[in-house]
Scaffold this active site. Sequence first.
Site, PDB file in Angstrom:
ATOM      1  N   CYS A  80       0.839  -1.208   0.000  1.00 33.69           N
ATOM      2  CA  CYS A  80       0.000   0.000   0.000  1.00 33.69           C
ATOM      3  C   CYS A  80       0.871   1.255   0.000  1.00 33.69           C
ATOM      4  CB  CYS A  80      -0.910  -0.044   1.226  1.00 33.69           C
ATOM      5  SG  CYS A  80      -1.788   1.477   1.569  1.00 33.69           S
ATOM      6  N   CYS A 121       0.124   3.792   2.715  1.00 35.31           N
ATOM      7  CA  CYS A 121       0.586   3.264   4.006  1.00 35.31           C
ATOM      8  C   CYS A 121       2.075   3.546   4.198  1.00 35.31           C
ATOM      9  CB  CYS A 121       0.338   1.760   4.097  1.00 35.31           C
ATOM     10  SG  CYS A 121      -1.379   1.267   3.983  1.00 35.31           S
TER      11      CYS A 121
END
Length: 166
Positions: free
Chosen positions: A26, A29
């Site tokens: 991600c 993230c």
Amino acid sequence: MDISNFQEKIHNAGKPVIVDFWAPWCAPCRMTKPVLEKLAREYAGRVDFLPINADQARDVLEKYHITGIPTVMAFQAGKEVGRVTGARGEADYRSAFEALATGQQVKIPMTHFDRILRIGAGTLFVVIGGSIGNWLVIGIGAVIAFLGVYDRCPVWAALTRVLKGK
């Protein structure tokens, strides 16, 4: 991490907990992880930080209805008191850490982009609904536009306080 292990960590922490649901693949993230780790170091001793790889905690994601990552959740005495999904800036995350550390209510503000998007989309629906004479579309537009300002509405704040019994 399974659900029982997660709940044990949250309930037995002895102090407020910020949980970061992330995944190595991600990109947002990877952007928020250093910010959250920095804040975890700053607030060490006052707020616990628990990063959880979402790929290894499917039952936790299901239990807490987490549908997107990064999702950052705030827990006080084992109860969820705040949540934000999507990447945010350091100031937003800092406000959550600070609120937990000082025992205040966790409020993560809406971004300007989200606010403008909701008001703009709602206005567009109202205009389209008005031009075709469809009250349902007008109503949907009004609700969408309201979602862009509800957090600043004193009537809404008073109503939610009454409904929550505070």
